[in-house]
Write a protein that holds these residues in place. Structure first.
Motif, PDB file in Angstrom:
ATOM      1  N   ARG A   1       0.745  -0.999   0.048  1.00  0.00           N
ATOM      2  CA  ARG A   1      -0.118   0.251   0.285  1.00  0.00           C
ATOM      3  C   ARG A   1       1.079   0.926  -0.431  1.00  0.00           C
ATOM      4  O   ARG A   1       0.763   2.390  -0.976  1.00  0.00           O
ATOM      5  N   HIS A   2       1.568   1.015   1.087  1.00  0.00           N
ATOM      6  CA  HIS A   2       2.181   2.275   1.061  1.00  0.00           C
ATOM      7  C   HIS A   2       4.070   1.748   1.169  1.00  0.00           C
ATOM      8  O   HIS A   2       4.240   1.146   2.241  1.00  0.00           O
ATOM      9  N   LEU A   3       4.775   1.354   0.144  1.00  0.00           N
ATOM     10  CA  LEU A   3       6.436   1.562   0.585  1.00  0.00           C
ATOM     11  C   LEU A   3       7.537   2.856   0.618  1.00  0.00           C
ATOM     12  O   LEU A   3       6.744   3.887   0.074  1.00  0.00           O
ATOM     13  N   VAL A   4       7.786   2.255   1.933  1.00  0.00           N
ATOM     14  CA  VAL A   4       9.168   3.387   2.498  1.00  0.00           C
ATOM     15  C   VAL A   4      10.522   3.061   2.459  1.00  0.00           C
ATOM     16  O   VAL A   4      10.502   2.358   2.853  1.00  0.00           O
ATOM     17  N   ILE A   5      11.170   3.542   1.595  1.00  0.00           N
ATOM     18  CA  ILE A   5      12.447   2.694   1.420  1.00  0.00           C
ATOM     19  C   ILE A   5      13.170   4.012   1.891  1.00  0.00           C
ATOM     20  O   ILE A   5      13.408   5.032   2.012  1.00  0.00           O
ATOM     21  N   VAL A   6      14.117   3.411   2.868  1.00  0.00           N
ATOM     22  CA  VAL A   6      15.167   4.163   3.757  1.00  0.00           C
ATOM     23  C   VAL A   6      16.162   4.072   3.050  1.00  0.00           C
ATOM     24  O   VAL A   6      16.865   2.751   2.760  1.00  0.00           O
ATOM     25  N   GLY A   7      17.177   5.172   2.342  1.00  0.00           N
ATOM     26  CA  GLY A   7      18.140   5.207   1.554  1.00  0.00           C
ATOM     27  C   GLY A   7      17.903   5.428   0.317  1.00  0.00           C
ATOM     28  O   GLY A   7      17.280   5.255  -0.342  1.00  0.00           O
ATOM     29  N   GLY A   8      18.580   6.657  -0.362  1.00  0.00           N
ATOM     30  CA  GLY A   8      18.414   7.481  -1.572  1.00  0.00           C
ATOM     31  C   GLY A   8      19.331   7.364  -2.717  1.00  0.00           C
ATOM     32  O   GLY A   8      19.405   8.626  -2.735  1.00  0.00           O
ATOM     33  N   SER A   9      19.929   6.336  -2.844  1.00  0.00           N
ATOM     34  CA  SER A   9      20.820   5.564  -3.725  1.00  0.00           C
ATOM     35  C   SER A   9      20.329   4.622  -4.636  1.00  0.00           C
ATOM     36  O   SER A   9      19.096   4.434  -4.833  1.00  0.00           O
ATOM     37  N   TYR A  10      21.229   4.150  -5.358  1.00  0.00           N
ATOM     38  CA  TYR A  10      21.479   3.625  -6.634  1.00  0.00           C
ATOM     39  C   TYR A  10      20.129   1.986  -6.074  1.00  0.00           C
ATOM     40  O   TYR A  10      19.118   2.115  -7.364  1.00  0.00           O
ATOM     41  N   ILE A  11      20.026   1.571  -5.260  1.00  0.00           N
ATOM     42  CA  ILE A  11      19.122   0.034  -5.077  1.00  0.00           C
ATOM     43  C   ILE A  11      18.019   0.791  -5.018  1.00  0.00           C
ATOM     44  O   ILE A  11      16.602   0.465  -4.913  1.00  0.00           O
ATOM     45  N   GLY A  12      17.640   2.130  -3.671  1.00  0.00           N
ATOM     46  CA  GLY A  12      16.350   2.138  -3.327  1.00  0.00           C
ATOM     47  C   GLY A  12      15.693   3.338  -4.549  1.00  0.00           C
ATOM     48  O   GLY A  12      14.278   3.011  -4.278  1.00  0.00           O
TER      49      GLY A  12
END
Length: 461
Positions: free
Chosen positions: A171-182
């Motif tokens: 529903r809501h994906l929170v991704i910690v990390g703003g580099s390539y994988i994220g």
């Protein structure tokens, strides 16, 4: 009972199998040990599955944009996540089985399945088996790093590996990390229809890139509805009825984000902690990476480390190049070195980023007089025709030697077009050589001679 071989290879990632092929072809007896899945990170949890997901996400995105191209789709557009996952699984299984079949066909190769641990500098234990050889090659790869953050142990979280097991839409994906994988996962799942928030501790996304490139990438993602929260100096987690609460200490925005799923994309660590390296006297650095010299030799004679575990590269292509360096030096009488390698990589958002050599900031740090050429993708015919004109081309060169220091192509085909610049840099040719090329029209690459031909002196900061 101890079995003797000419060489032992730990790990069936990108460097191990081709090295086994070269060594056995040279007449050596080789044992290859793999404890889990053949193909390593790339085939099983990295490039192959994620780029398959990227393709599905692109199809969904293009379907939603069909009207922009004069194409009418009647009815609702839906994404079947179970079918998406089945497609990923099929592509991965085909790649993995192909590698297993190749290894199974090699003469003088014995494959052992299990955990390898050093007993000494020339002996490994695999279950009840003892294997010995005068040459040992470590190719054990890496895994997602899970740092100690407040409350992380109280929630269910995903890594790049467990993320691939999902067959339903968050529903809501929170991704910690703003580099390539994220960022790749952020765009994938936003295009599938999930709400997505990217949380980055630093002041901007993909901080290793120049600020203009980082800004352009953020603009692309935000235009598609990805929420970006930078400057999250203090990140903490807590259980929530709807999934997990991610507490932020950002310079702006709400202090809390509620996600149904949390993905940790905050770096990688080497798989070296359970190999018994101390028994062999193999040196590692403070992060667990095996220390190697310029020809990938460890601190112990007769032992080499290749791929992600040596800290000298974090990509499939660098792991494969590690194999090439070791094989050339051992079997072909060459003297190849890691330091001869020009760094190049890609970020597979859409549009992709192709990067080679230095950033503008790194080039400025040399103190050399510089030339720089740029061109927005809005002035690239191929991008306009495809209706995908986000991004830019940027090339930096040494004004004195006329050698290209580095380049970035953020735009349609950027991951392919960058290779023209990689080739010029590898051949150690001046940018004027590229300027005289006659590339094919209409392509993104056709603009490279134009960009280098219009380079201007870069003023000091």
């Amino acid at each position: 009972m101890t079995q003797s071989f000419d060489a032992l290879i730990i790990g069936a990632g990108q460097a191990g199998p081709p090295l086994a092929g070269r060594l056995t072809a040279a007449g050596m007896t080789v044992a290859l040990i793999e404890r889990h899945l053949f193909g390593g990170t790339c085939v099983n949890t990295g490039c192959t599955p994620t780029k398959t997901l990227v393709a599905s996400a692109y199809a969904a995105h293009l379907a939603h944009r069909a009207a922009d191209y004069g194409v009418v789709i009647s009815g609702a557009i839906a994404v079947d996540m179970a079918q998406v996952k089945a497609r990923v699984n099929a592509v991965v299984a085909n790649s993995r089985s192909g590698q297993e079949a190749w290894l199974g066909s090699m003469e003088r190769l014995t494959v052992f399945r299990g955990q390898a641990r050093f007993e000494s500098a020339n002996t490994l234990r695999v279950g009840d088996e003892l294997l010995t050889a005068p040459q040992i090659f470590i190719n054990v790869g890496g895994r997602a790093r899970v740092p100690k953050m407040p409350g992380i142990e109280k929630i269910d979280y995903l890594t790049n590996t467990s993320m691939l097991a999902l067959d339903s839409l968050p529903r809501h994906l929170v991704i910690v990390g703003g580099s390539y994988i994220g960022l790749e996962f952020a765009q994938i799942y936003r295009r599938f229809g999930a709400a997505v928030t990217v949380v980055e501790k630093g002041p901007r996304l993909v901080s290793r890139e120049d600020e203009d490139i980082s800004t352009a990438i953020r603009d692309v993602l935000e235009a598609e509805g990805v929420q970006v929260r930078t400057g999250a100096e203090c990140i903490a987690f807590a259980p929530h009825a709807d999934g997990a609460s991610v507490h932020l200490d950002c310079t702006d925005g709400e202090p809390e984000v509620i996600g149904s799923h949390v993905l940790l994309a905050v770096g990688r660590q080497p798989n070296t902690d359970d190999l018994g390296l101390d028994r062999a006297g193999i040196a590692i650095d403070e992060h667990g990476y095996i220390t190697v010299d310029d020809q990938l030799r460890t601190s112990v004679p007769g032992i080499w480390a290749l791929g992600d575990c040596n800290g000298r590269g974090a990509f499939t292509h660098t792991a494969y190049n590690d194999f090439e360096i070791v094989a050339a030096n051992l079997l072909d009488g060459e003297a190849r070195r890691v330091s001869d390698r020009i760094p190049a990589y890609a970020l597979y958002t859409d549009p992709p980023l192709g990067r080679v050599g230095m950033t503008e900031a790194q080039a400025r740090a040399t103190g050399r007089p510089l030339l720089m050429g740029t061109r927005p993708m809005t002035r690239v015919g191929r991008a306009i025709e495809k209706g995908e004109s986000q991004g830019l081309i940027k090339i930096v060169a040494d004004a004195g030697t006329q050698r290209i220091f580095g380049a970035a192509i953020l735009g349609v085909g950027g991951d392919e077009a960058i290779h023209g610049l990689i080739d010029i840099m590898t051949a150690d040719q001046p940018y004027t050589t590229l300027q005289r090329a006659v590339p094919i029209h209409p392509t993104v690459s056709e603009l490279l001679p134009t960009v280098v031909g219009e380079m201007q002196p870069l003023s000091p900061t």
